[in-house]
Design an enzyme around this catalytic site. Structure first.
Site, PDB file in Angstrom:
ATOM      1  N   GLY A  73       2.737  -8.052  12.470  1.00 19.10           N
ATOM      2  CA  GLY A  73       2.398  -8.153  11.045  1.00 19.10           C
ATOM      3  C   GLY A  73       3.576  -8.154  10.094  1.00 19.10           C
ATOM      4  O   GLY A  73       3.389  -8.259   8.879  1.00 19.10           O
ATOM      5  N   HIS A  89       9.145   4.471   8.282  1.00 23.73           N
ATOM      6  CA  HIS A  89       9.978   3.627   7.416  1.00 23.73           C
ATOM      7  C   HIS A  89      11.439   3.593   7.860  1.00 23.73           C
ATOM      8  O   HIS A  89      11.962   4.573   8.373  1.00 23.73           O
ATOM      9  CB  HIS A  89       9.866   4.096   5.967  1.00 23.73           C
ATOM     10  CG  HIS A  89       8.508   3.847   5.410  1.00 23.73           C
ATOM     11  ND1 HIS A  89       7.552   4.831   5.335  1.00 23.73           N
ATOM     12  CD2 HIS A  89       7.928   2.709   4.972  1.00 23.73           C
ATOM     13  CE1 HIS A  89       6.447   4.309   4.844  1.00 23.73           C
ATOM     14  NE2 HIS A  89       6.634   3.024   4.614  1.00 23.73           N
ATOM     15  N   TYR A 125       4.869  10.596  -1.743  1.00 26.95           N
ATOM     16  CA  TYR A 125       6.264  10.246  -2.053  1.00 26.95           C
ATOM     17  C   TYR A 125       6.409   9.628  -3.456  1.00 26.95           C
ATOM     18  O   TYR A 125       7.139  10.155  -4.306  1.00 26.95           O
ATOM     19  CB  TYR A 125       6.753   9.295  -0.954  1.00 26.95           C
ATOM     20  CG  TYR A 125       8.084   8.638  -1.175  1.00 26.95           C
ATOM     21  CD1 TYR A 125       9.184   9.368  -1.633  1.00 26.95           C
ATOM     22  CD2 TYR A 125       8.260   7.285  -0.899  1.00 26.95           C
ATOM     23  CE1 TYR A 125      10.420   8.754  -1.809  1.00 26.95           C
ATOM     24  CE2 TYR A 125       9.482   6.667  -1.058  1.00 26.95           C
ATOM     25  CZ  TYR A 125      10.557   7.405  -1.525  1.00 26.95           C
ATOM     26  OH  TYR A 125      11.770   6.791  -1.693  1.00 26.95           O
ATOM     27  N   ALA A 136      -3.279   6.256  -0.629  1.00 27.40           N
ATOM     28  CA  ALA A 136      -3.556   5.151   0.298  1.00 27.40           C
ATOM     29  C   ALA A 136      -2.787   5.346   1.588  1.00 27.40           C
ATOM     30  O   ALA A 136      -1.814   6.107   1.630  1.00 27.40           O
ATOM     31  CB  ALA A 136      -3.136   3.817  -0.326  1.00 27.40           C
ATOM     32  N   ASP A 161     -11.058  14.665  -2.063  1.00 28.57           N
ATOM     33  CA  ASP A 161     -10.972  13.366  -1.400  1.00 28.57           C
ATOM     34  C   ASP A 161     -11.603  12.274  -2.261  1.00 28.57           C
ATOM     35  O   ASP A 161     -12.637  12.476  -2.886  1.00 28.57           O
ATOM     36  CB  ASP A 161     -11.715  13.455  -0.061  1.00 28.57           C
ATOM     37  CG  ASP A 161     -11.231  12.394   0.886  1.00 28.57           C
ATOM     38  OD1 ASP A 161     -10.465  12.734   1.799  1.00 28.57           O
ATOM     39  OD2 ASP A 161     -11.604  11.213   0.690  1.00 28.57           O
ATOM     40  N   ILE A 172      15.412  -1.494  16.369  1.00 30.94           N
ATOM     41  CA  ILE A 172      15.349  -2.648  15.471  1.00 30.94           C
ATOM     42  C   ILE A 172      14.173  -3.492  15.950  1.00 30.94           C
ATOM     43  O   ILE A 172      14.204  -4.024  17.070  1.00 30.94           O
ATOM     44  CB  ILE A 172      16.658  -3.451  15.487  1.00 30.94           C
ATOM     45  CG1 ILE A 172      17.786  -2.600  14.885  1.00 30.94           C
ATOM     46  CG2 ILE A 172      16.499  -4.768  14.735  1.00 30.94           C
ATOM     47  CD1 ILE A 172      19.124  -3.325  14.759  1.00 30.94           C
ATOM     48  N   TYR A 204      -2.893  -3.993   6.093  1.00 29.97           N
ATOM     49  CA  TYR A 204      -2.507  -3.162   4.945  1.00 29.97           C
ATOM     50  C   TYR A 204      -2.470  -4.016   3.668  1.00 29.97           C
ATOM     51  O   TYR A 204      -3.076  -3.664   2.646  1.00 29.97           O
ATOM     52  CB  TYR A 204      -1.136  -2.525   5.216  1.00 29.97           C
ATOM     53  CG  TYR A 204      -0.489  -1.976   3.977  1.00 29.97           C
ATOM     54  CD1 TYR A 204      -0.975  -0.823   3.378  1.00 29.97           C
ATOM     55  CD2 TYR A 204       0.599  -2.620   3.390  1.00 29.97           C
ATOM     56  CE1 TYR A 204      -0.394  -0.326   2.221  1.00 29.97           C
ATOM     57  CE2 TYR A 204       1.181  -2.131   2.243  1.00 29.97           C
ATOM     58  CZ  TYR A 204       0.682  -0.984   1.658  1.00 29.97           C
ATOM     59  OH  TYR A 204       1.241  -0.500   0.509  1.00 29.97           O
ATOM     60  N   ASN A 212      -5.910  14.659  -1.058  1.00 31.08           N
ATOM     61  CA  ASN A 212      -6.599  15.399   0.018  1.00 31.08           C
ATOM     62  C   ASN A 212      -5.599  16.093   0.943  1.00 31.08           C
ATOM     63  O   ASN A 212      -5.990  16.741   1.910  1.00 31.08           O
ATOM     64  CB  ASN A 212      -7.560  14.501   0.804  1.00 31.08           C
ATOM     65  CG  ASN A 212      -6.831  13.413   1.586  1.00 31.08           C
ATOM     66  OD1 ASN A 212      -5.604  13.407   1.665  1.00 31.08           O
ATOM     67  ND2 ASN A 212      -7.587  12.498   2.149  1.00 31.08           N
ATOM     68  N   GLY A 268       0.057  13.956   2.024  1.00 28.93           N
ATOM     69  CA  GLY A 268       0.925  14.477   0.960  1.00 28.93           C
ATOM     70  C   GLY A 268       1.280  15.932   1.190  1.00 28.93           C
ATOM     71  O   GLY A 268       0.829  16.568   2.152  1.00 28.93           O
TER      72      GLY A 268
HETATM   73  N1  UFG Z   1      12.014  -1.369  10.971  1.00 31.81           N
HETATM   74  C1  UFG Z   1      12.781  -1.283  12.102  1.00 31.81           C
HETATM   75  N2  UFG Z   1      12.862  -0.074  12.732  1.00 31.81           N
HETATM   76  C2  UFG Z   1      12.206   1.035  12.281  1.00 31.81           C
HETATM   77  C3  UFG Z   1      11.417   0.933  11.113  1.00 31.81           C
HETATM   78  C4  UFG Z   1      11.334  -0.289  10.475  1.00 31.81           C
HETATM   79  O1  UFG Z   1      13.375  -2.259  12.538  1.00 31.81           O
HETATM   80  O2  UFG Z   1      12.319   2.095  12.912  1.00 31.81           O
HETATM   81  C5  UFG Z   1      11.946  -2.655  10.248  1.00 31.81           C
HETATM   82  C6  UFG Z   1      10.528  -3.169  10.091  1.00 31.81           C
HETATM   83  O3  UFG Z   1      10.120  -3.894  11.223  1.00 31.81           O
HETATM   84  C7  UFG Z   1      10.690  -4.011   8.833  1.00 31.81           C
HETATM   85  C8  UFG Z   1      11.761  -3.291   8.020  1.00 31.81           C
HETATM   86  O4  UFG Z   1      12.435  -2.462   8.961  1.00 31.81           O
HETATM   87  O5  UFG Z   1      11.163  -5.266   9.163  1.00 31.81           O
HETATM   88  C9  UFG Z   1      11.190  -2.403   6.928  1.00 31.81           C
HETATM   89  O6  UFG Z   1      10.158  -1.624   7.517  1.00 31.81           O
HETATM   90  P1  UFG Z   1       9.477  -0.389   6.789  1.00 31.81           P
HETATM   91  O7  UFG Z   1       8.498   0.189   7.757  1.00 31.81           O
HETATM   92  O8  UFG Z   1      10.513   0.514   6.230  1.00 31.81           O
HETATM   93  O9  UFG Z   1       8.749  -1.051   5.563  1.00 31.81           O
HETATM   94  P2  UFG Z   1       7.741  -2.285   5.488  1.00 31.81           P
HETATM   95  O10 UFG Z   1       8.498  -3.461   4.943  1.00 31.81           O
HETATM   96  O11 UFG Z   1       7.003  -2.494   6.756  1.00 31.81           O
HETATM   97  O12 UFG Z   1       6.659  -1.761   4.462  1.00 31.81           O
HETATM   98  C10 UFG Z   1       7.052  -1.084   3.277  1.00 31.81           C
HETATM   99  C11 UFG Z   1       5.914  -0.155   2.894  1.00 31.81           C
HETATM  100  C12 UFG Z   1       4.714  -0.946   2.532  1.00 31.81           C
HETATM  101  C13 UFG Z   1       5.079  -2.010   1.515  1.00 31.81           C
HETATM  102  C14 UFG Z   1       6.215  -2.858   1.997  1.00 31.81           C
HETATM  103  C15 UFG Z   1       6.618  -3.844   0.917  1.00 31.81           C
HETATM  104  O13 UFG Z   1       5.586   0.728   3.949  1.00 31.81           O
HETATM  105  O14 UFG Z   1       3.771  -0.034   2.001  1.00 31.81           O
HETATM  106  O15 UFG Z   1       7.313  -2.023   2.281  1.00 31.81           O
HETATM  107  O16 UFG Z   1       7.666  -4.665   1.338  1.00 31.81           O
HETATM  108  F1  UFG Z   1       4.020  -2.805   1.327  1.00 31.81           F
END
Ligand code: UFG
Length: 347
Positions: A302, A204, A11, A91, A51, A222, A157, A32, A36
């Protein structure tokens, strides 16, 4: 310059690869293709399907390019020159996933980065731009987060990336490696209507919300409504992928101007504004016109409650300025991509 972009079929890496080409650089993508997409690699970039764990492949890449086992999207870009700099995106990125199988994150993100760095050093390549993360900070002591705030990841992570930052500091000190760590907050949006986020499985928030708007899911979960935030849901700082990409070019340029005693470049990248999960859903409802039902679910392991960046340092040092700082334009660009590519690059 001739730049090696690891994870350039992903991405963010593919958008940066495109910006590098536009700026007149040559780009070699090493990917790899486990996550992607071949289709995401810009057509003027050379794609090496290899790789990072394969040291021989890396050694070949850093040596002469001619004769290597690569699938080239454009044979005309093939030259015998060596690599001048490396941008490392390849990664695993799902913070939630890292709390189930941390070992795969340390293998892919930490050990593979070390293999890459060893190969670079052996070949005398001394410029490195690292795709780092806000996840380094864990639950911050103050907001917005500044670069020198404590690094205390709450997920594996973040730890896997922090270990790379720590290795880089030693390689700078001992071998004079010049490097930049760009700590992304939440990358989102699409650089073009035909180029966007396509993870499988998608974890995401924004793409998952837009899948509901497309009718591909009934509701969005949520994860946690009991965080110490105004509406109880996690707060994140969303940054447009094109603005992230521009920061990489500025960092590369700045590394080129550094003196041997210059300090590494460590920068946070966000817009300095936080949006809760519920607020993000609200913006998506407005942009898509879809009611987007939600289901309040337990917390995801986490997840820090709030991550908001101060990006003043990169603005001050390198003149970086986001072009799409507002969540609505980020969401609109993502929506254009997802609407026209409901199945990602696959269809
Ligand atoms: N979330 C939901 N429902 C979903 C998906 C996510 O409630 O279906 C929440 C998560 O719990 C989190 C927020 O939305 O609180 C954002 O979650 P994402 O999975 O979109 O992103 P993250 O914050 O977990 O992580 C992303 C990238 C990481 C990066 C981080 C930096 O995946 O690589 O942002 O803030 F490190």
């Amino acid at each position: 310059m001739r730049i090696l972009v690891t994870g350039g079929a992903g991405y963010i890496g593919s958008v940066v690869a495109e910006e590098l080409l536009l700026a007149g650089h040559e780009v070699v993508v090493l990917d790899n293709l486990s996550r992607g997409h071949r289709e995401a690699v810009p057509k003027n970039a050379e794609l090496v399907a290899g790789d990072l764990a394969d040291r021989n492949c890396l050694d070949q890449l850093f040596r002469s390019r001619s004769g290597s086992a690569s699938s080239s999207a454009s044979p005309s870009t093939f030259s015998s020159s060596s690599i001048d700099a490396v941008m490392h995106f390849a990664a695993l990125i799902e913070a939630g996933e890292s709390m189930k199988t941390p070992e795969t994150f340390f293998r892919n993100n930490t050990a593979n980065a070390l293999t890459l760095l060893e190969a670079m050093l052996a070949a005398g390549v001394k410029r490195f731009v690292f795709s780092s993360t806000a996840a380094l900070f864990g639950n911050p002591e103050r907001t917005p987060i500044q670069e020198d705030d404590p690094l205390k990841p709450t997920n594996a992570y973040g730890e896997s990336k922090l270990l790379v930052e720590r290795m880089l500091a030693w390689l700078h000190r001992i071998h004079g490696l010049r490097y930049a760590c760009l700590r992304y907050f939440n990358a989102a949006g699409a650089s073009r209507p035909d180029k966007g986020e396509a993870h499988d499985p998608e974890t995401h928030l924004i793409p998952r919300i837009l899948q509901v708007a497309l009718g591909r899911a009934d509701h969005v979960q949520i994860f946690g409504s009991d965080y110490p935030t105004p509406d109880g849901t996690c707060v994140r700082d969303y940054i447009h992928v094109s603005d992230l990409a521009k920061a990489h070019l500025l960092a590369l340029e700045a590394l080129g101007k550094q003196q041997p005693d210059s300090k590494p470049l460590i920068y946070n990248l966000g817009n300095g504004q936080g949006f809760s999960v519920k607020q993000v859903v609200e913006v998506a409802r407005k942009i898509t016109g879809h009611p987007i039902p939600v289901l309040e679910s337990p917390r995801r392991a986490g997840d820090p409650a709030v991550l908001i960046a101060s990006s003043e340092k990169i603005q001050r040092d390198l003149g970086w300025k986001p072009e799409f700082p507002d969540l609505e334009s980020i969401m609109e660009s993502a929506w254009r991509w997802h609407r026209s590519h409901p199945h990602g690059y696959g269809a």
